[in-house]
Design a protein around this motif. Sequence first.
Motif, PDB file in Angstrom:
ATOM      1  N   ASN A 176       0.861  -1.170   0.000  1.00 22.52           N
ATOM      2  CA  ASN A 176       0.000   0.000   0.000  1.00 22.52           C
ATOM      3  C   ASN A 176       0.903   1.227   0.000  1.00 22.52           C
ATOM      4  O   ASN A 176       2.013   1.197   0.553  1.00 22.52           O
ATOM      5  CB  ASN A 176      -0.893   0.028   1.244  1.00 22.52           C
ATOM      6  CG  ASN A 176      -1.821  -1.163   1.307  1.00 22.52           C
ATOM      7  OD1 ASN A 176      -2.665  -1.365   0.441  1.00 22.52           O
ATOM      8  ND2 ASN A 176      -1.657  -1.983   2.346  1.00 22.52           N
ATOM      9  N   LEU A 177       0.431   2.319  -0.596  1.00 23.41           N
ATOM     10  CA  LEU A 177       1.264   3.508  -0.731  1.00 23.41           C
ATOM     11  C   LEU A 177       0.593   4.737  -0.143  1.00 23.41           C
ATOM     12  O   LEU A 177      -0.640   4.847  -0.150  1.00 23.41           O
ATOM     13  CB  LEU A 177       1.536   3.813  -2.211  1.00 23.41           C
ATOM     14  CG  LEU A 177       1.968   2.682  -3.144  1.00 23.41           C
ATOM     15  CD1 LEU A 177       2.105   3.221  -4.567  1.00 23.41           C
ATOM     16  CD2 LEU A 177       3.273   2.063  -2.676  1.00 23.41           C
ATOM     17  N   ILE A 178       1.417   5.654   0.354  1.00 25.30           N
ATOM     18  CA  ILE A 178       1.004   7.046   0.529  1.00 25.30           C
ATOM     19  C   ILE A 178       1.691   7.830  -0.575  1.00 25.30           C
ATOM     20  O   ILE A 178       2.901   7.745  -0.763  1.00 25.30           O
ATOM     21  CB  ILE A 178       1.395   7.613   1.901  1.00 25.30           C
ATOM     22  CG1 ILE A 178       0.518   7.010   3.003  1.00 25.30           C
ATOM     23  CG2 ILE A 178       1.251   9.136   1.908  1.00 25.30           C
ATOM     24  CD1 ILE A 178       0.844   7.508   4.402  1.00 25.30           C
ATOM     25  N   LYS A 179       0.889   8.599  -1.340  1.00 28.62           N
ATOM     26  CA  LYS A 179       1.389   9.456  -2.398  1.00 28.62           C
ATOM     27  C   LYS A 179       0.706  10.810  -2.288  1.00 28.62           C
ATOM     28  O   LYS A 179      -0.353  10.919  -1.680  1.00 28.62           O
ATOM     29  CB  LYS A 179       1.140   8.834  -3.777  1.00 28.62           C
ATOM     30  CG  LYS A 179       1.978   7.573  -4.023  1.00 28.62           C
ATOM     31  CD  LYS A 179       1.668   6.888  -5.339  1.00 28.62           C
ATOM     32  CE  LYS A 179       1.730   7.789  -6.518  1.00 28.62           C
ATOM     33  NZ  LYS A 179       3.078   8.412  -6.666  1.00 28.62           N
ATOM     34  N   GLY A 180       1.315  11.804  -2.880  1.00 31.88           N
ATOM     35  CA  GLY A 180       0.718  13.126  -2.860  1.00 31.88           C
ATOM     36  C   GLY A 180       1.568  14.187  -2.215  1.00 31.88           C
ATOM     37  O   GLY A 180       1.130  15.325  -2.064  1.00 31.88           O
ATOM     38  N   GLY A 181       2.798  13.829  -1.834  1.00 30.95           N
ATOM     39  CA  GLY A 181       3.682  14.826  -1.246  1.00 30.95           C
ATOM     40  C   GLY A 181       3.959  15.985  -2.188  1.00 30.95           C
ATOM     41  O   GLY A 181       4.224  17.100  -1.759  1.00 30.95           O
ATOM     42  N   VAL A 216      -6.024   0.143   6.523  1.00 36.26           N
ATOM     43  CA  VAL A 216      -5.804   0.946   5.320  1.00 36.26           C
ATOM     44  C   VAL A 216      -7.080   1.062   4.490  1.00 36.26           C
ATOM     45  O   VAL A 216      -7.517   2.163   4.136  1.00 36.26           O
ATOM     46  CB  VAL A 216      -4.675   0.347   4.457  1.00 36.26           C
ATOM     47  CG1 VAL A 216      -4.535   1.121   3.152  1.00 36.26           C
ATOM     48  CG2 VAL A 216      -3.358   0.347   5.212  1.00 36.26           C
ATOM     49  N   ASP A 217      -7.691  -0.076   4.165  1.00 31.31           N
ATOM     50  CA  ASP A 217      -8.845  -0.054   3.266  1.00 31.31           C
ATOM     51  C   ASP A 217     -10.063   0.599   3.906  1.00 31.31           C
ATOM     52  O   ASP A 217     -10.827   1.302   3.239  1.00 31.31           O
ATOM     53  CB  ASP A 217      -9.172  -1.462   2.782  1.00 31.31           C
ATOM     54  CG  ASP A 217      -9.430  -2.441   3.911  1.00 31.31           C
ATOM     55  OD1 ASP A 217      -8.992  -2.190   5.052  1.00 31.31           O
ATOM     56  OD2 ASP A 217     -10.069  -3.478   3.658  1.00 31.31           O
ATOM     57  N   GLY A 263      -4.636  10.293  -1.026  1.00 34.24           N
ATOM     58  CA  GLY A 263      -3.303   9.797  -1.340  1.00 34.24           C
ATOM     59  C   GLY A 263      -2.991   8.416  -0.809  1.00 34.24           C
ATOM     60  O   GLY A 263      -1.824   8.086  -0.626  1.00 34.24           O
ATOM     61  N   LEU A 264      -4.019   7.615  -0.550  1.00 32.79           N
ATOM     62  CA  LEU A 264      -3.825   6.198  -0.233  1.00 32.79           C
ATOM     63  C   LEU A 264      -4.046   5.384  -1.501  1.00 32.79           C
ATOM     64  O   LEU A 264      -5.110   5.458  -2.124  1.00 32.79           O
ATOM     65  CB  LEU A 264      -4.812   5.736   0.842  1.00 32.79           C
ATOM     66  CG  LEU A 264      -4.550   6.212   2.274  1.00 32.79           C
ATOM     67  CD1 LEU A 264      -5.684   5.767   3.190  1.00 32.79           C
ATOM     68  CD2 LEU A 264      -3.215   5.682   2.794  1.00 32.79           C
ATOM     69  N   PHE A 265      -3.032   4.622  -1.894  1.00 27.73           N
ATOM     70  CA  PHE A 265      -3.141   3.714  -3.032  1.00 27.73           C
ATOM     71  C   PHE A 265      -3.185   2.309  -2.430  1.00 27.73           C
ATOM     72  O   PHE A 265      -2.198   1.858  -1.835  1.00 27.73           O
ATOM     73  CB  PHE A 265      -1.946   3.878  -3.958  1.00 27.73           C
ATOM     74  CG  PHE A 265      -1.977   5.133  -4.802  1.00 27.73           C
ATOM     75  CD1 PHE A 265      -1.832   5.063  -6.176  1.00 27.73           C
ATOM     76  CD2 PHE A 265      -2.140   6.392  -4.221  1.00 27.73           C
ATOM     77  CE1 PHE A 265      -1.847   6.210  -6.961  1.00 27.73           C
ATOM     78  CE2 PHE A 265      -2.165   7.544  -4.995  1.00 27.73           C
ATOM     79  CZ  PHE A 265      -2.021   7.455  -6.368  1.00 27.73           C
TER      80      PHE A 265
END
Length: 279
Positions: A108-113, A226-227, A243-245
Amino acid sequence: MATTAEEQAKLVETSKRLAAYQAVKDYLLPEYTRVGIGSGSTVVYVVDAIAALGPEVTSKMVFYPTGSQSEELIEAAGLNLQYISKLPAGQQLDVAFDGADEVDDDLNLIKGGGACLWQEKIVATSAKRFICVADFRKLSPRLGTAWKKGIPIEVLPMAAPRVLDELRRMGSQNPRIRPGLPGKAGATVTDNGMWIIDAPFAPLLLPKDTESGGQAGDGSNGLWAVDVLADALIKIPGVAEIGLFYGKNGLQVASGAQKPVAAYFGMADGTVEVRSPPS
């Protein structure tokens, strides 16, 4: 091991480059024609690795950016640029490469920085294969362990105060509107005219935590899976994207996967660690 700030910075850049070149070598097949290019510092090396293949390979490919930064990288490298809005109906990208702010044990990812999370998710979910490329600092057992800035959430500006209130009720620890560039008043404005809220939560639980660890993961004790958290966040009125993938990867579903099929990490010892999602 690096001992000074300069040596550490050089080590990080070297690790990014190693991971990027290995990922491109493994997943950019010569027969591919549509390739997604993400945002962030690691993607600079992804584009370098692609350009190094030469026009005999890349001239047959079209590259789809996630934002202005990757658009500029594609053009500067002399690669063929196209926009995801022009992707023909019913078609997918062959592969997409992107970085991450944090990656957990289940990929799982955090993105969006960099505030491009909405476009990044559109491009990633348009690809048959999404590949994450990062350095060793981005590895964490649980999302929110190392990345303390919070989950980036793209919101409609008029809804931002209400979204902040809801996030606090959900247990977010000091959610805040991301400020603009230093010296400039106001919020960060995305390519879509939205604002970004950064919402820190306690480290997010994985299925192994909720299935065998006795944790509910529904936020009732301040802990979210997470989900479950992702589903709750996207349902807040005024939230455009998060920003949760998470969820499925491209080996599990034919289209729409948010998780990578593989994640490449440049390690501090000069090796590249490749991780696959759990089956």
